[in-house]
Design an enzyme around this catalytic site. Structure first.
Site, PDB file in Angstrom:
ATOM      1  N   TRP A 119      13.257 -40.401  29.991  1.00  0.00           N
ATOM      2  CA  TRP A 119      12.985 -41.403  28.963  1.00  0.00           C
ATOM      3  C   TRP A 119      14.249 -42.057  28.434  1.00  0.00           C
ATOM      4  O   TRP A 119      14.268 -43.273  28.188  1.00  0.00           O
ATOM      5  CB  TRP A 119      12.159 -40.782  27.840  1.00  0.00           C
ATOM      6  N   ASP A 189      14.760 -41.724  19.801  1.00  0.00           N
ATOM      7  CA  ASP A 189      13.363 -41.703  20.244  1.00  0.00           C
ATOM      8  C   ASP A 189      12.839 -40.298  19.972  1.00  0.00           C
ATOM      9  O   ASP A 189      13.245 -39.340  20.618  1.00  0.00           O
ATOM     10  CB  ASP A 189      13.307 -42.041  21.739  1.00  0.00           C
ATOM     11  N   LYS A 213       1.410 -38.217  20.836  1.00  0.00           N
ATOM     12  CA  LYS A 213       1.752 -36.801  20.971  1.00  0.00           C
ATOM     13  C   LYS A 213       1.348 -36.023  19.713  1.00  0.00           C
ATOM     14  O   LYS A 213       0.519 -35.131  19.768  1.00  0.00           O
ATOM     15  CB  LYS A 213       3.257 -36.617  21.202  1.00  0.00           C
TER      16      LYS A 213
END
Length: 377
Positions: A119, A189, A213
């Site tokens: 990511w 992030d 999530k």
């Protein structure tokens, strides 16, 4: 027709159609049962309005109240200082890969990135379209199984910001500390580990997190941005991508993802009722420790991530005999243990352990792993 069918079902009958399974998927992930039940009970008639929350205007008094309560609860959970804006935006966390450099950097600026997994790598690549990118540190050579030593980082003295991904869901690596950035805005992030531990928000310039999530359904991204960083966006970027415009319009410059925002608010309320992020931190530590203990005490399972940075939320593991992968997935699925297949880029298995995962799900997975090893090991 759908409404007629639902009206014929009692609440218990409706809920019973949801099988007792445990979703270990990395996202969209399972949501807290009480939240799902409340959303179900309110779905056709929210607060006596005769309308679903999905049908209420985002500019109505009713929805504005939902939005304000959600922000208030999130501020309470994370102790967000008053000099930070909280935005509820569309596009998921990946939208921020572009919005961050658009708002904080010019084409001639340099932004520092810590490359620690898939990511952060995607974010780095996207940022390179908008500014100069300096890979201040990388663990690619280790296969992203560890974190870079802070003393080895090659940062830029005039960087527009320093960026890192706090938890790499695919690789199973998590920062156990907040990087030192000095006077440079720190951007993180936190999609996969927000709300799982207390956080000193004042250390950051921007924190963003996709919802799917620990917050709610996919499609929503929450951005926490320090007010002095708002208004720096380069000229001629789309209005929707300008933090200043979104802040001024309270995230309603256009129609926001109202149902996802409503669901996020329910999750925030549930998190507060369960004891807040301190309690979530304790639960996250317990869940991951059970799985890692099962792996480490076995020659049948393995995890190759350095113990100093193992993720509490995403536990990848491999079977000694990879030919058994399919059988492991088939048999676990029959036991109601779902979505354990590892990411296609790394293979093996992965157990994602977000806030909604109950102790019973972890206990059942550990029990199954022990059974499977005895049978096939």
């Amino acid at each position: 027709m759908v409404n007629n069918v639902l009206e014929q079902l009692t609440p218990d009958a409706r809920l019973s159609r949801r099988k007792p399974v445990y979703n270990f998927g990395a996202g969209p992930a399972m949501l807290p049962g009480p939240v799902m039940e409340q959303a179900q009970s309110e779905l056709l008639n929210w607060q006596g309005t005769g309308m679903s929350v999905m049908e209420i205007s985002h500019r109505s008094e009713e929805f504005v109240a939902i939005a304000e309560q959600a922000e208030s609860d999130l501020r309470k959970l994370l102790a967000i200082p008053d000099n930070y804006h909280v935005l509820f935006l569309q596009g998921g966390a990946s939208s921020q890969f572009a919005m961050v450099p658009m708002n904080l950097a010019t084409t001639d600026s340099t932004a520092d990135y810590l490359y620690t997994g898939s990511w952060s790598g995607k974010a780095l690549k996207e940022a390179a379209r908008f500014c100069r990118v300096n890979t201040a540190a990388s663990t690619e050579d280790s296969g992203f199984t560890t974190l870079p030593m802070a003393g080895d980082w090659q940062t830029s003295p005039e960087a527009a910001y320093l960026y890192y991904c706090d938890n790499e869901t695919i690789n199973g690596v998590e920062f156990g500390f907040i990087p030192e950035a000095g006077n440079v805005p720190l951007v993180s992030d936190m999609t996969s580990n927000i709300l799982t531990r207390p956080l000193d928000v004042s250390r950051f310039g921007i924190i963003f997190a996709g919802a799917q999530k620990n917050i709610g359904p996919a499609g929503l991204v929450i951005v926490i941005v320090r007010e002095d960083l708002v208004g720096r966006a380069r000229k001629k970027i789309p209005s929707l991508y300008d933090y200043a415009i979104q802040s001024r319009e309270a995230s309603m410059y256009n129609t926001p993802p109202t149902f996802a925002w409503y669901m996020a608010g329910l999750v925030f309320q549930w998190t507060l009722e369960e004891g807040g992020v301190g309690e979530m931190q304790a639960r996250a530590g317990w869940r991951s420790s059970q799985i890692y203990r099962c792996i480490d005490s076995s020659d049948f399972y393995s995890n190759n991530i350095d113990e100093s940075c193992r993720s509490r939320l995403n536990v990848p593991f491999s079977l000694a005999d990879e030919s058994l992968n399919g059988k492991f997935l088939d048999e676990s699925r029959k036991q109601g243990l779902l979505a354990l297949r590892g990411h296609r880029s790394v293979g093996g298995m992965r157990a994602s352990l977000y806030n909604a995962m109950p102790r019973a799900g972890v206990d059942k997975l550990v029990e199954f792993m022990g059974y499977f090893e005895k049978r096939y090991g």
